[in-house]
Design an enzyme around this catalytic site. Structure first.
Site, mmCIF file in Angstrom:
data_model
loop_
_atom_site.group_PDB
_atom_site.id
_atom_site.type_symbol
_atom_site.label_atom_id
_atom_site.label_comp_id
_atom_site.label_asym_id
_atom_site.label_seq_id
_atom_site.Cartn_x
_atom_site.Cartn_y
_atom_site.Cartn_z
ATOM 1 C CD GLU B 46 -4.702 -16.821 -0.405
ATOM 2 O OE1 GLU B 46 -5.917 -16.959 -0.279
ATOM 3 O OE2 GLU B 46 -3.906 -16.321 -1.509
ATOM 4 C CG ASP B 111 -7.672 -0.351 2.390
ATOM 5 O OD1 ASP B 111 -7.040 0.460 2.734
ATOM 6 O OD2 ASP B 111 -7.290 -0.899 1.212
ATOM 7 C CG ASP B 113 -5.762 4.343 -0.312
ATOM 8 O OD1 ASP B 113 -5.187 5.469 -0.336
ATOM 9 O OD2 ASP B 113 -5.176 3.384 -0.848
ATOM 10 N NE ARG B 165 -2.306 4.818 -1.747
ATOM 11 C CZ ARG B 165 -2.349 4.553 -2.622
ATOM 12 N NH1 ARG B 165 -1.479 5.236 -3.479
ATOM 13 N NH2 ARG B 165 -2.950 3.287 -3.154
#
Ligand code: SF4
Ligand SMILES: [Zn+2]
Lengths: 484, 415
Positions: B46, B111, B113, B165
């Site tokens: 996907e 991830d 951040d 960031r």
């Protein structure tokens, strides 16, 4: 295999339904319930815990060791049988399944630990978990294994170490309780039980899922279904998703109710929402479903969240675009149309830990004791009470701490219910406040039936286990249930 | 340097150029095709596109590289996310019986951040970053990359700058791609040390003995701590700042330190005092706990957990900053500078200004296949280096895939 058994089961079940009822109700449910209670009060790996559980199982005449003595055959059959029906009863909702699996795992762990070492190893061999490492390798990893498993120093020569691929040691990895090197987990003998448990958990959830799929067969038996419903509710509690008082609460009342009748977790979320005009996803779910549970309608919920969010950084258009779908979704009006049920304490305490910027979770579990103390002080809880609460928190009895908080804020000496759900907290609080203070003297409902509004027969205080199993078509049933 | 506003404004003009002449399609396809070992691996992947004006298209999928190229050039997505490999082609998910359409595999992703560090940064808030706090990302990569390699044995870890960031990690090993949801969350939990929300003061708790993995993380953090935390962030530089730190030390020594700190010369000295002082208490790991709370990687567990969670693709342009989401070379990690990452406008400019020196190549006329011309195009820009890093990553993966294949065929030959 299971569906086949189930099909057969539904016939014999209808004939023997009353008998089943007795067996279940008086023998196995209390066992699981005891396991839960003991698990709340003692550390599961402590000696106290095993002692207490062993005594309790004995008292309940629950077969837990392969001892050769008359009567064992019968008891084991009962064990399988009740296990099977329990499976039926508990496979119906997520929360029930979770509860059931947890208790079953605790029982399994206890039984495994009771086995002598050679039997344990036999079992491991049987399940392809028998990977001992060589002496040299042991020498090389030994310090790391001890540190990684947080064992207090055990003599190395007595320590068996299994080297298994990390994907087979998920539970140990999650808690960082094992030494990992290049993809392999080095599991010392006492910890291997966790690996075994994990395997057992998988088998069990698969079995529950299969049972659920064959549920239509059972559901067509109109005598069995209400019984199963009833039994599962009696012990885990209702799911609080369908409330009689839908629409009986106005949005203006919420600020007042938050102070008087919300448990700490919801009071905190409410305050955070009012202060920040925002809540992150975890908070919106926990608080939103709670509000639904106390009777806030979908229309009210949309209005409630929108009016708060647009005071913050979100404008009305963005709100409608981003959030209203989710609210409608949680009321079962969008997507898969699942009607989500409010979270239980267990779910709040165990899953989805709050992180930076989150206000959800259970303050007794997830707040710093120091901050919790300050908060309780600001709520004017007397300092003796605060000490009691903090002691319970220290002992990891979060729900009991919450219960204590309830007692202190409602001026009752004993709550008379065993607290397991924020919505239950709310209902009980409202009941007390609306009837007036006299309720204090009301006799508490019998143990194990927390839900007084349920039309559930009280369990007699002491009942001996049913005498024999031979009223069942024994041979056949033995076969049917032997997969338990 | 173009400001953020300018970068957003040039997107409609320059994105089509980027997708036509610069985007590294061949490498991109080589990555997600994984050597074509499994049938339909690429086809069932996907992608999701976010178009101009926030139009969001999920369940895009493509049969091959050509189709992917064609669609990207046609739709010009502002953002591309990569999802899971499904049981069926995602763009046909509506025609599959409900329940049968399932996510099967995906890279194990992380991830990180900068917004999750707001309680321990003094320099910036929220989406802002600067050179001072970027060290947090460097530490995060060092710590996680070590654990992924040494603890879990993962070999193919692609680290990517997110364009704004934070950073992403794509673990591409076979085993990683096949992990169940439960296993993914367990790995993420194993790697999470800082725990607790707004209501937790002390978010790291160490007990004796310290787990070997944490022990190694502490060693890595220590390398950066003095310069980063004590000098640059100056976490003990003012009363206001050190009160935050002192809230984490045992009560019995807190008051004493409060007075001592006032007379101390700088953060460095105060830190030494603190370290000395906690040795006299039962909480012997306090200094390590503080270091980890300030520096240990904070990952978004939910992103790693979900098999069907989407993550922004490498080489996509960040719509706000215009920076390209580029792979990071760990050999030169300490000098990686998010502010000098190529931006959409910078590489397009380079493409134009470097046109002339290429003249010696007379044959490069219309007759030349487009793909060839393009492969030379990106080399004229500062995109060349990130693509080289990506290429290196792919080569290593292809190499070890060959190794496995050889092993397999060897075992067959064995008669
Ligand atoms: S124990 Fe349950 S009701 Fe009480 S605060 Fe915790 S989660 Fe909320
Ligand atoms: Zn900064």
């Amino acid at each position: 295999i299971v569906p086949y058994h189930v099909a057969e089961m539904s016939q014999s079940a209808s004939q023997n339904i009353l008998y089943f009822y007795c067996i279940l109700y008086f023998s196995c449910f209390p066992v699981l319930k005891s396991i839960e209670n003991i698990g709340v009060s003692f550390v599961k790996t402590s000696e106290q815990y095993s002692k207490k559980l062993e005594a309790e199982l004995r008292k309940q005449r629950f077969h837990f060791r392969p001892v050769r003595s008359p009567g064992v055959f019968e008891m084991r059959r009962k064990d399988h049988l009740s296990h099977f029906i329990l499976r039926l009863a508990y496979c119906q909702t997520e929360d029930l399944r979770r509860w059931f699996i947890q208790q079953e795992l605790d029982l399994f762990r206890f039984r495994f630990n009771e086995l002598p070492l050679d039997k344990q190893q036999q079992f491991l061999k049987h399940n392809d978990l028998d990977y001992n490492i060589t002496a040299e390798e042991k020498e090389a990893v030994h310090k790391n294994v001890i540190d990684g498993s947080r064992l207090s120093t055990i003599k190395m020569e007595f320590l068996l170490i299994y080297k298994i691929h990390f994907t087979d040691a998920i539970d140990l990895i999650r808690n960082r309780k094992v030494y990992l090197n290049r993809g392999y987990a080095y599991v010392p003998h006492p910890e291997i039980v966790i690996i075994v448990l994990n395997e057992f958990r998988q088998i069990l959830s698969k079995a529950l899922a299969l049972t659920k799929r064959s549920l239509p067969v059972i559901e067509s038996d109109e005598r069995l279904q209400p019984l199963l419903n009833h039994l599962s509710h009696a012990y885990v509690g209702q799911d609080y998703s369908m409330q009689k008082n839908v629409g009986k609460i106005s949005l203006e009342q919420i600020d007042g109710l938050a102070v008087k009748s919300f448990p700490l977790c919801m009071r905190q979320l409410h305050k955070a929402l009012r202060d920040n005009h925002h809540l992150r996803h975890g908070g919106r779910m926990q608080y939103g479903l709670f509000l639904k549970g106390i009777g806030v309608t979908l229309e009210q919920a949309l209005q409630f969240w929108r009016s708060e969010f647009i005071k913050g950084k979100v404008d009305a258009e963005k709100f409608d675009k981003l959030y209203s779908y989710n609210i409608r979704h949680s009321f079962g009006k969008e997507g898969k149309r699942t009607d989500y049920t409010p979270y239980s304490c267990m779910k709040i305490i165990l899953s989805n830990l709050p992180s930076q910027g989150d206000y959800h979770g259970c303050p007794f579990r997830h707040s710093d004791p120091e901050l919790l103390k300050q908060k309780l002080q600001s709520y004017k809880i007397p300092s003796a009470g605060i000490t009691q609460i903090l002691d319970l928190v220290k002992g990891m009895h979060y729900q009991l701490a919450c219960q204590k908080y309830f007692e202190l804020t409602h001026n009752v000496e004993e709550v008379g219910f065993s607290h397991s759900h924020p919505n239950q907290y709310f209902l009980e609080s409202q009941r007390l406040l609306n009837v007036g203070r006299d309720v204090k003297k009301e006799p508490s409902p019998p143990e194990g039936s927390q839900r007084s509004q349920n039309s559930q027969p009280a369990r007699p205080a002491s009942v001996s286990a049913p005498k024999s199993a031979d009223r069942l078509a024994s041979e056949e049933l033995e076969m049917i249930f032997s997969d338990g | 340097m173009a400001g953020a506003g300018d970068e957003a404004a040039v997107l409609p003009d320059l994105l089509p150029v980027y997708y036509r002449r610069l985007f590294p399609y061949p490498q991109y396809f080589r990555w997600l095709n994984y050597g074509g070992v499994r049938k339909a691996y690429f086809q069932n992947r996907e992608f999701s596109f976010t178009l101009r004006d926030d139009i969001y298209l999920r369940y895009q999928s493509f049969t091959n590289q050509q189709e992917l190229e064609k669609e990207m050039q046609k739709l010009v997505p502002y953002k591309i996310d990569i999802g899971a490999v499904y049981s069926h082609k995602p763009n046909q998910h509506n025609s599959v019986k409900a329940g049968n359409f399932q996510a099967l595999e995906k890279e194990l992703v992380f991830d990180i951040d900068m917004t999750d560090y707001d309680d321990v940064r003094n320099c910036c808030r929220a989406a802002d970053i600067c050179h001072k706090c970027w060290t947090l990302m460097t530490i995060a990569i060092r710590v996680l990359d070590r654990a992924l390699e040494e603890d879990f044995g993962f070999e193919h870890r692609l680290w990517v700058y997110s364009g704004r960031r934070g950073v992403h990690c794509w673990v591409c090993d076979d085993i990683a791609r096949k992990l169940s949801q439960t296993a993914r969350s367990a790995v993420a939990e194993y790697l999470s040390v800082v725990k607790g929300g707004e209501d937790t003061i002390k978010k790291v708790h160490l007990t004796h003995p310290i787990h070997p993995s944490i022990e190694k993380a502490i060693v890595l953090v220590k390398r950066y701590f003095r310069e980063y935390a004590l000098e640059n962030q100056d976490i003990l530089g003012s009363k206001e700042a050190w009160e935050k730190v002192l809230a984490m030390v045992p009560e019995e020594i807190r008051e004493n330190l409060q007075t001592e700190f006032i007379n101390a010369r700088n953060s460095d000295k105060r830190w030494d005092m603190l370290k000395q002082s906690v040795k006299t208490t039962k909480a012997i790991f306090t200094a390590e706990e503080i270091m980890l709370q300030y520096c240990y990687p904070r990952l978004d567990v939910n992103v790693s957990k979900g098999l069907n969670h989407l993550l922004k693709s490498p080489f996509c342009v960040h719509p706000k900053t215009g920076r390209i989401s580029v792979p990071i070379d760990l050999k030169t990690l300490d000098s990686f500078d998010p502010f000098s990452v190529p931006t959409l406008s910078s590489i397009c400019r380079e493409l134009d200004s470097n046109k002339k020196p290429e003249e010696e190549d007379v044959t490069s006329k219309e007759s030349e296949p487009e793909s060839k011309r393009r492969s030379r195009d990106y080399k004229k820009t500062s995109l060349a280096e990130p693509v080289r890093i990506f290429d290196e990553f792919l080569k290593k993966m292809e190499h070890s895939r060959k190794g496995v294949l050889l092993e397999q065929s060897d075992s067959h030959r064995d008669f």
